[in-house]
Write a protein that holds these residues in place. Structure first.
Motif, PDB file in Angstrom:
ATOM      1  N   HIS A 172      -0.128   6.851  -6.851  1.00 11.94           N
ATOM      2  CA  HIS A 172      -1.450   6.274  -7.099  1.00 11.94           C
ATOM      3  C   HIS A 172      -2.365   6.539  -5.898  1.00 11.94           C
ATOM      4  O   HIS A 172      -1.910   6.797  -4.792  1.00 11.94           O
ATOM      5  CB  HIS A 172      -1.338   4.778  -7.383  1.00 11.94           C
ATOM      6  CG  HIS A 172      -0.542   4.499  -8.618  1.00 11.94           C
ATOM      7  ND1 HIS A 172      -1.011   4.769  -9.884  1.00 11.94           N
ATOM      8  CD2 HIS A 172       0.705   4.003  -8.777  1.00 11.94           C
ATOM      9  CE1 HIS A 172      -0.093   4.434 -10.763  1.00 11.94           C
ATOM     10  NE2 HIS A 172       0.952   3.977 -10.115  1.00 11.94           N
ATOM     11  N   LEU A 179      -6.913   0.372  -2.628  1.00 13.94           N
ATOM     12  CA  LEU A 179      -6.335   1.365  -3.531  1.00 13.94           C
ATOM     13  C   LEU A 179      -7.322   1.608  -4.663  1.00 13.94           C
ATOM     14  O   LEU A 179      -8.272   0.836  -4.836  1.00 13.94           O
ATOM     15  CB  LEU A 179      -5.032   0.827  -4.143  1.00 13.94           C
ATOM     16  CG  LEU A 179      -3.917   0.455  -3.187  1.00 13.94           C
ATOM     17  CD1 LEU A 179      -2.988  -0.570  -3.821  1.00 13.94           C
ATOM     18  CD2 LEU A 179      -3.152   1.709  -2.812  1.00 13.94           C
ATOM     19  N   GLY A 230      -4.618   6.029  -2.845  1.00 11.75           N
ATOM     20  CA  GLY A 230      -5.023   5.155  -1.758  1.00 11.75           C
ATOM     21  C   GLY A 230      -6.459   5.499  -1.386  1.00 11.75           C
ATOM     22  O   GLY A 230      -6.834   6.672  -1.395  1.00 11.75           O
ATOM     23  N   TYR A 253       0.842  -1.196   0.000  1.00  8.61           N
ATOM     24  CA  TYR A 253       0.000   0.000   0.000  1.00  8.61           C
ATOM     25  C   TYR A 253       0.884   1.256   0.000  1.00  8.61           C
ATOM     26  O   TYR A 253       0.688   2.165  -0.810  1.00  8.61           O
ATOM     27  CB  TYR A 253      -0.929  -0.013   1.212  1.00  8.61           C
ATOM     28  CG  TYR A 253      -1.880   1.155   1.256  1.00  8.61           C
ATOM     29  CD1 TYR A 253      -3.129   1.069   0.638  1.00  8.61           C
ATOM     30  CD2 TYR A 253      -1.554   2.336   1.915  1.00  8.61           C
ATOM     31  CE1 TYR A 253      -4.021   2.131   0.674  1.00  8.61           C
ATOM     32  CE2 TYR A 253      -2.426   3.398   1.950  1.00  8.61           C
ATOM     33  CZ  TYR A 253      -3.654   3.301   1.331  1.00  8.61           C
ATOM     34  OH  TYR A 253      -4.531   4.359   1.364  1.00  8.61           O
ATOM     35  N   VAL A 275       1.079   4.054  -3.071  1.00  6.44           N
ATOM     36  CA  VAL A 275       0.670   5.437  -2.798  1.00  6.44           C
ATOM     37  C   VAL A 275       1.864   6.380  -2.992  1.00  6.44           C
ATOM     38  O   VAL A 275       1.717   7.458  -3.576  1.00  6.44           O
ATOM     39  CB  VAL A 275       0.057   5.555  -1.385  1.00  6.44           C
ATOM     40  CG1 VAL A 275      -0.144   7.009  -0.982  1.00  6.44           C
ATOM     41  CG2 VAL A 275      -1.284   4.804  -1.339  1.00  6.44           C
TER      42      VAL A 275
END
Length: 135
Positions: free
Chosen positions: A99, A117, A101, A91, A95
């Motif tokens: 990208h 996500l 979350g 994760y 992030v």
């Protein structure tokens, strides 16, 4: 007895092929780099199921009236992680790469470490791992 159809492919419609494939490569999918500029890309997953991506233009070439869904997400892809630490690390890595979350990792009531996500097109992508016995 007539054989029944079997699921063979899950397809996603994408607005930016290269951005979508970069996201899924970060999750460990071995998508060929030449697919970044193609109208269609796919990989065969362990067990034989295929995951594919098609550009909006490709879908509209055979379905000119296609429009993106509106409202809440109805589908999510879920990626199993080796352990809870991998959920957290994956994760954080995705992030940090820019990208989106959606829900940071948490210990879910059903006994898993879980996180959500969004891929570049807003599709939900879950990460999960068994929490193991409580000590």
């Amino acid at each position: 007895m007539t054989p029944l159809p079997r699921i063979d492919l899950i397809g996603l419609v994408v607005s930016d092929m290269a951005a979508s494939l970069a996201f899924y490569r970060r999750l460990g999918l071995d998508v060929p780099l030449e697919a970044d500029g193609a109208p269609h890309g796919e990989v065969t997953l362990p067990g034989g199921l295929r995951l594919a991506w098609d550009t909006v233009e490709t879908v509209r070439s055979f379905d000119p009236d296609w429009t993106p869904p509106v409202g809440g997400h109805r589908t999510a892809l879920a990626f199993a992680c080796a352990d809870p630490a991998e959920v957290d690390a994956t994760y954080a890595t995705i992030v940090a790469a820019g990208h989106a979350g959606h829900k940071a990792p948490w210990n879910a009531a059903w006994g898993m470490r879980y996180a959500v996500l969004h891929d570049p097109d807003g599709n939900a992508v879950d990460l999960f791992a068994e929490l193991g016995p409580v000590r």
